[in-house]
Design a protein around this motif. Sequence first.
Motif, PDB file in Angstrom:
ATOM      1  N   THR A  46       0.869  -1.203   0.000  1.00  0.00           N
ATOM      2  CA  THR A  46       0.000   0.000   0.000  1.00  0.00           C
ATOM      3  C   THR A  46       0.887   1.229   0.000  1.00  0.00           C
ATOM      4  OG1 THR A  46      -1.698  -1.184   1.230  1.00  0.00           O
ATOM      5  CG2 THR A  46      -1.806   1.226   1.223  1.00  0.00           C
ATOM      6  N   MET A  47       0.713   2.058  -1.039  1.00  0.00           N
ATOM      7  CA  MET A  47       1.570   3.227  -1.201  1.00  0.00           C
ATOM      8  C   MET A  47       0.717   4.505  -1.282  1.00  0.00           C
ATOM      9  SD  MET A  47       4.455   1.980  -3.896  1.00  0.00           S
ATOM     10  CE  MET A  47       5.514   0.592  -3.524  1.00  0.00           C
ATOM     11  N   PRO A  48       1.332   5.671  -1.043  1.00  0.00           N
ATOM     12  CA  PRO A  48       0.624   6.939  -1.230  1.00  0.00           C
ATOM     13  C   PRO A  48       0.135   7.070  -2.667  1.00  0.00           C
ATOM     14  CG  PRO A  48       2.696   7.285  -0.091  1.00  0.00           C
ATOM     15  CD  PRO A  48       2.701   5.876  -0.573  1.00  0.00           C
ATOM     16  N   ILE A  49      -0.976   7.738  -2.856  1.00  0.00           N
ATOM     17  CA  ILE A  49      -1.564   7.921  -4.164  1.00  0.00           C
ATOM     18  C   ILE A  49      -1.670   9.422  -4.427  1.00  0.00           C
ATOM     19  CG2 ILE A  49      -3.605   7.551  -5.603  1.00  0.00           C
ATOM     20  CD1 ILE A  49      -4.170   5.043  -4.023  1.00  0.00           C
ATOM     21  N   ALA A  50      -1.334   9.800  -5.643  1.00  0.00           N
ATOM     22  CA  ALA A  50      -1.435  11.211  -6.029  1.00  0.00           C
ATOM     23  C   ALA A  50      -2.909  11.603  -6.184  1.00  0.00           C
ATOM     24  CB  ALA A  50      -0.680  11.463  -7.321  1.00  0.00           C
ATOM     25  N   ILE A  51      -3.238  12.710  -5.573  1.00  0.00           N
ATOM     26  CA  ILE A  51      -4.611  13.216  -5.648  1.00  0.00           C
ATOM     27  C   ILE A  51      -4.542  14.645  -6.162  1.00  0.00           C
ATOM     28  CG2 ILE A  51      -6.708  13.742  -4.339  1.00  0.00           C
ATOM     29  CD1 ILE A  51      -5.845  11.625  -2.331  1.00  0.00           C
ATOM     30  N   ASN A  52      -5.255  14.853  -7.264  1.00  0.00           N
ATOM     31  CA  ASN A  52      -5.336  16.202  -7.862  1.00  0.00           C
ATOM     32  C   ASN A  52      -3.959  16.806  -8.120  1.00  0.00           C
ATOM     33  OD1 ASN A  52      -8.161  16.127  -7.803  1.00  0.00           O
ATOM     34  ND2 ASN A  52      -8.200  16.988  -5.717  1.00  0.00           N
ATOM     35  N   GLY A  53      -3.041  15.920  -8.553  1.00  0.00           N
ATOM     36  CA  GLY A  53      -1.730  16.387  -8.973  1.00  0.00           C
ATOM     37  C   GLY A  53      -0.738  16.584  -7.860  1.00  0.00           C
ATOM     38  N   LEU A  91       9.922   6.543  -7.592  1.00  0.00           N
ATOM     39  CA  LEU A  91      10.774   7.534  -6.944  1.00  0.00           C
ATOM     40  C   LEU A  91      11.382   6.915  -5.698  1.00  0.00           C
ATOM     41  CD1 LEU A  91      11.814  10.488  -6.520  1.00  0.00           C
ATOM     42  CD2 LEU A  91       9.701  10.883  -5.203  1.00  0.00           C
ATOM     43  N   GLY A  92      12.637   7.139  -5.459  1.00  0.00           N
ATOM     44  CA  GLY A  92      13.302   6.625  -4.280  1.00  0.00           C
ATOM     45  C   GLY A  92      14.673   7.228  -4.135  1.00  0.00           C
ATOM     46  N   LYS A  93      15.353   6.753  -3.136  1.00  0.00           N
ATOM     47  CA  LYS A  93      16.715   7.214  -2.950  1.00  0.00           C
ATOM     48  C   LYS A  93      17.596   6.659  -4.079  1.00  0.00           C
ATOM     49  CE  LYS A  93      16.419   7.884   2.034  1.00  0.00           C
ATOM     50  NZ  LYS A  93      17.004   7.578   3.355  1.00  0.00           N
ATOM     51  N   LYS A 100       5.357  11.146   5.135  1.00  0.00           N
ATOM     52  CA  LYS A 100       5.179  10.008   6.042  1.00  0.00           C
ATOM     53  C   LYS A 100       5.704   8.691   5.427  1.00  0.00           C
ATOM     54  CE  LYS A 100       1.093  12.045   8.256  1.00  0.00           C
ATOM     55  NZ  LYS A 100      -0.349  11.833   8.603  1.00  0.00           N
ATOM     56  N   TRP A 101       6.261   8.772   4.282  1.00  0.00           N
ATOM     57  CA  TRP A 101       6.786   7.552   3.621  1.00  0.00           C
ATOM     58  C   TRP A 101       8.254   7.368   3.982  1.00  0.00           C
ATOM     59  CZ3 TRP A 101       4.811   3.456   1.297  1.00  0.00           C
ATOM     60  CH2 TRP A 101       5.648   2.602   0.561  1.00  0.00           C
ATOM     61  N   ALA A 102       8.518   6.251   4.646  1.00  0.00           N
ATOM     62  CA  ALA A 102       9.894   5.946   5.063  1.00  0.00           C
ATOM     63  C   ALA A 102      10.590   5.172   3.940  1.00  0.00           C
ATOM     64  CB  ALA A 102       9.888   5.146   6.351  1.00  0.00           C
ATOM     65  N   PHE A 103      11.444   5.869   3.214  1.00  0.00           N
ATOM     66  CA  PHE A 103      12.125   5.226   2.080  1.00  0.00           C
ATOM     67  C   PHE A 103      13.053   4.095   2.530  1.00  0.00           C
ATOM     68  CE2 PHE A 103      10.890   9.242   0.107  1.00  0.00           C
ATOM     69  CZ  PHE A 103      10.460   8.818  -1.137  1.00  0.00           C
ATOM     70  N   GLU A 104      13.689   4.268   3.679  1.00  0.00           N
ATOM     71  CA  GLU A 104      14.622   3.249   4.147  1.00  0.00           C
ATOM     72  C   GLU A 104      13.907   1.949   4.456  1.00  0.00           C
ATOM     73  OE1 GLU A 104      17.764   3.273   4.171  1.00  0.00           O
ATOM     74  OE2 GLU A 104      18.148   5.372   3.696  1.00  0.00           O
ATOM     75  N   GLU A 105      12.689   2.038   4.993  1.00  0.00           N
ATOM     76  CA  GLU A 105      11.956   0.833   5.410  1.00  0.00           C
ATOM     77  C   GLU A 105      11.076   0.296   4.293  1.00  0.00           C
ATOM     78  OE1 GLU A 105       9.760   1.889   8.843  1.00  0.00           O
ATOM     79  OE2 GLU A 105      11.529   2.399  10.051  1.00  0.00           O
ATOM     80  N   ASN A 106      10.417   1.204   3.590  1.00  0.00           N
ATOM     81  CA  ASN A 106       9.418   0.753   2.620  1.00  0.00           C
ATOM     82  C   ASN A 106       9.926   0.713   1.185  1.00  0.00           C
ATOM     83  OD1 ASN A 106       7.493   0.630   4.719  1.00  0.00           O
ATOM     84  ND2 ASN A 106       7.114   2.826   4.533  1.00  0.00           N
ATOM     85  N   VAL A 149      11.160   2.153  -2.526  1.00  0.00           N
ATOM     86  CA  VAL A 149      10.742   3.178  -3.473  1.00  0.00           C
ATOM     87  C   VAL A 149       9.229   3.295  -3.468  1.00  0.00           C
ATOM     88  CG1 VAL A 149      12.765   2.769  -4.910  1.00  0.00           C
ATOM     89  CG2 VAL A 149      10.642   1.550  -5.402  1.00  0.00           C
ATOM     90  N   VAL A 150       8.738   4.397  -4.012  1.00  0.00           N
ATOM     91  CA  VAL A 150       7.303   4.643  -4.103  1.00  0.00           C
ATOM     92  C   VAL A 150       6.936   4.843  -5.566  1.00  0.00           C
ATOM     93  CG1 VAL A 150       7.573   7.152  -3.801  1.00  0.00           C
ATOM     94  CG2 VAL A 150       5.395   6.068  -3.262  1.00  0.00           C
ATOM     95  N   ARG A 151       5.785   4.274  -5.963  1.00  0.00           N
ATOM     96  CA  ARG A 151       5.290   4.452  -7.317  1.00  0.00           C
ATOM     97  C   ARG A 151       4.479   5.750  -7.364  1.00  0.00           C
ATOM     98  NH1 ARG A 151       4.447  -1.116  -6.579  1.00  0.00           N
ATOM     99  NH2 ARG A 151       2.252  -0.741  -5.977  1.00  0.00           N
ATOM    100  N   LEU A 152       4.794   6.576  -8.283  1.00  0.00           N
ATOM    101  CA  LEU A 152       4.098   7.855  -8.403  1.00  0.00           C
ATOM    102  C   LEU A 152       2.796   7.673  -9.174  1.00  0.00           C
ATOM    103  CD1 LEU A 152       7.165  10.187  -9.146  1.00  0.00           C
ATOM    104  CD2 LEU A 152       6.140   9.598  -6.945  1.00  0.00           C
ATOM    105  N   ASP A 153       1.918   6.812  -8.636  1.00  0.00           N
ATOM    106  CA  ASP A 153       0.650   6.510  -9.287  1.00  0.00           C
ATOM    107  C   ASP A 153      -0.432   7.451  -8.740  1.00  0.00           C
ATOM    108  OD1 ASP A 153       2.025   4.532 -10.548  1.00  0.00           O
ATOM    109  OD2 ASP A 153       1.209   2.875  -9.344  1.00  0.00           O
ATOM    110  N   GLY A 154      -1.458   7.651  -9.532  1.00  0.00           N
ATOM    111  CA  GLY A 154      -2.597   8.462  -9.096  1.00  0.00           C
ATOM    112  C   GLY A 154      -2.933   9.530 -10.108  1.00  0.00           C
TER     113      GLY A 154
END
Length: 1014
Positions: free
Chosen positions: A32-39, A190-192, A45-51, A53-58
């Motif tokens: 479960t990742m953050p989702i882009a809303i209205n751009g 997106l990630g480190k 709150k996303w911990a890159f070290e633990e979780n 990379v994040v998908r820039l979806d939305g």
Amino acid sequence: MSRKIIAALITIAMLFATYGLLLTYFTVNKKTMPIAINGTMDLTKWAFEENGVVRLDGQWEFYPHRLLFSHPHDAESLGDQPPSFIQVPGYWAKQMDTLGVATYRLRVLIDDDSVVYGIKTAAVLISNRLIVNGQVVGSSGDPDLEEDYRALNKPYVSYFTLKQGWNDILVEVANHEFRVASGIGESIQLGKADQISRIRDLATAHDWVVLTAFLIMGLYFIGLFSQRRNDLSLVVFGLVCLFIAAFTSVSGERVLFDVIGPFPFWLYFRIQMVVTVGVGVGFFLYVYTAFRPYSHKWLTKGGLVTGTCLLLLHLGFATQLTTGLLRLVTSLYVTLALLYATYVFVHAVLHKVAGSWYLAVAAMALNAMILNQNLNVYFGVPIYSFAPVEPFLVLLMLALLMSLRFSNAFQRIEELSEQLLEADKHKDDFLARTSHEFKTPLHGVMNISRSMLDDVANPVTAEQREKLQLMIEVTRKLSQLVYDILDLSKLKQGEFRIVLAPVDVRSVVEVQIRFYAYLCTDKDIQLVNQVPTDLPLAQADENRISQVISNLLDNAIKHTEHGMIIVTGKEHGGLLQFEVRDTGAGIDPENLPHIYEPFKSTEETRKRGFGLGLPIAKQLIDLQGGTLAVMSTLGVGTTFTFTLPMALQHSDPWVPSSTSYAQPLEKEYSFSTPYIMNPDGQRTVLIVDDQYVNLKVLLDALQSLNYRVIAVKDGYEALEQIDQPGRIDLVILDLMMPGMSGYEVCLEIRKRYSLLDLPVLMVTAALQPQDKVAAFQVGANDYLPKPFDLEELKARIGSLLAMKESLGRAVHMEVAFLQSQIKPHFLYNVLNSIVSSSYTDVERARNMIIALADYLRGSFRFSNTDERIEFDEEFQLIQTYVEIEQARFGDRICFKYDIPEDAYRSKMPPLLLQPLVENAIRHGIGARIEGGTVELKAERFEGSWLFTVIDDGVGISTERIDLLLEQNESNGEHGVGLRNINKRLRFEYGTSLELASEPGHGTSVAFRIPDLQS
């Protein structure tokens, strides 16, 4: 339920199981990742070290037909117009036309600005540019208006820093040629920096693993096809693997661009679509070539036709005609082709086809890989999200399949080899049995033909004689072929026995040269033995070397019309090297590698044939540790060269070796020769052999027969014994001897003695029929091959001695005839002398009558059974005869004698000297008007008595001397013939008359007899 339905159900079950597992894997592992809303997207709150990379979806802001960064006036023209939004990943087909340009915008909230960030793009169709906070950080192609546009569509990674708070991410996208879809088709991550690097490495490694695995498999199967061209399925499957490798190189991370650089989109897209359809066509073609009995003919042909049409469409009009529907059809075609192949493999499994299970599992792995590709194309799922297990599974299954095939093939080859060996054994047995059965009728035909040639009662015509001789030659060749087939059969079965011993190869060559020289009497061919007499002995099998030389000479004669055939020998490199060189037609270079192959047929062999002689010669030389080579020039001739190891005992040619007809003695030994056993034996037998063990065997065999045996070790000693005074009744002669062969010894014996005067028994281990023929040609009375039975040897010796005894009886009968015949003119002349003297000199007439009575009494007293008398009796007869002749001719005849007292007691056959004195008086001095003197002398000479009758008469010419010694009763000669005396001397003592004469000066006749006194 039919096997086809069962196969279909199993395939469907396998398909659902595979797809279910994959979909479950993707679902379970999706975070479960953050989702882009209205751009906008809040990542505080996303911990890159633990979780990670994040998908820039939305929802991203979407600006159709505008490039906000590269064309600033597009941004100014927006004014206060609110943006529209688009779902990422997704295509812009609902917001605008597929072809065109657009800008994506996303604002990201970050609270950590101390690290370097990175973005990993995937499929952004068709070209794009990435701008972060007003800075271009990456691009693929050149997104712009159509006149300045350049497509590439390659994923890339960009690294940059972000500021604390809101950061602006723009993606400019342009597509002016791909009508299927446009926009961001896959998630942007997106990630480190280190996390993005790992993802990039993972994606690249995934593609390289798949590409390399299928490339190697494809090349392997194509290479295997080059070795097994009868299996078309190998090259088909190899091409399928290459197509999969090619598709992998232009999908995912597009690693092909990394290898050869960017190239036009139209070419890239054509390659992608053509290899995609090629995979489907390849699977249809593979099941058709490899599993035709288990496939559906109409479905297979339909799949091939459909695939061919798709290939042509994509190859010619990929970018112009490709639509979403056509792309879907293409994907379904490949998927259905693979499912159909899986069904065929399962069907083959149900029919228990070897290895089909491996192919079924490999097909399911490929289905999983295609599903992964479809999820990437239609749902934006990254290809590398699933570990590249499929290629390894396919590689493992194919390795097991090939291993099984090779194992089965090897097992089948072993079974076939056993069957072939068994069939070959049966063939060899058949050839051996058939050849053995051919021997008797062939010899029968040969003997009948020869008897017809020699038939005196019914002589044949010249034409018939030529045909019979041709028939004899053909049957001789057939007979030799029979022996060759028998030898070849023994060689192949490993039953050929080689007995190595020191061998004088020169003697072997001499024997074969003599035989083949006899066969070449009608050809203009000269055979020459140039092997040196001092060449060391070879460590070889005498019989087999004889066979090798025979085969090489036979081959040379066969291919030579005129010229010379020369056999040479020398030491070379620690070996003995022999050459058989001819001036024949030569051998074609193309045929040289095949001359040692039995039954090999070429244009040349169809004309004359190589036969089996050369293959047998090659194997025989190899068995004896040598080599056989050939050099030939067409029209010039051929040279066969073979080598043999030198004998270990080459420094002493008389060291004995084991013999094939008797057990060798435990210790090797030698003894001085000539060796005489049983000096008082009734008959004298001369045995000649170069091996002491063989001499010992013969000595032991003859010991119980009360023979006087003389053993010698070579031909030179044998001739010395024959030339010495003393009677030899039989010669047992070994055929193969160093220095002087048995053939040469026998020839020398026949120059001195006839077949009846001195019988020769030839013994040898030689097995070739021509050895027997050559032995009889040089004058042997009998031939006994080794190994022989000792009882047979004794029987043959007894037979030959009995033949000689019959000659002795014939000679004594001739003596008896000579004793009994009273010459009419001699009686007439003596009686006339007595009558005329009775008128003038009664005393003289009375003395003549008394002398004639004594002469007749002495002549009639000798009996045919008296083999020996004292010389005193012979001398009394001589004196009586001389008195008669002196009474007739008076002082014209003068008789002298010089005889020691001991000579009178010497023993000799009757009527040896009296006929010589009579011949001297009648034909020597009697032919002279003034008469002459006859002298009789006896003297000791080297243990013998030498008797000489000398006259000073008319003498005899050299030509007449030869005629007198060979005369017979039909030549008109009178008196007791010198031939009979000479024959008896040979028979009794092994000596001859020594006759010397000079016309006009007289004649001397002498002979020697052993000094045997009573």
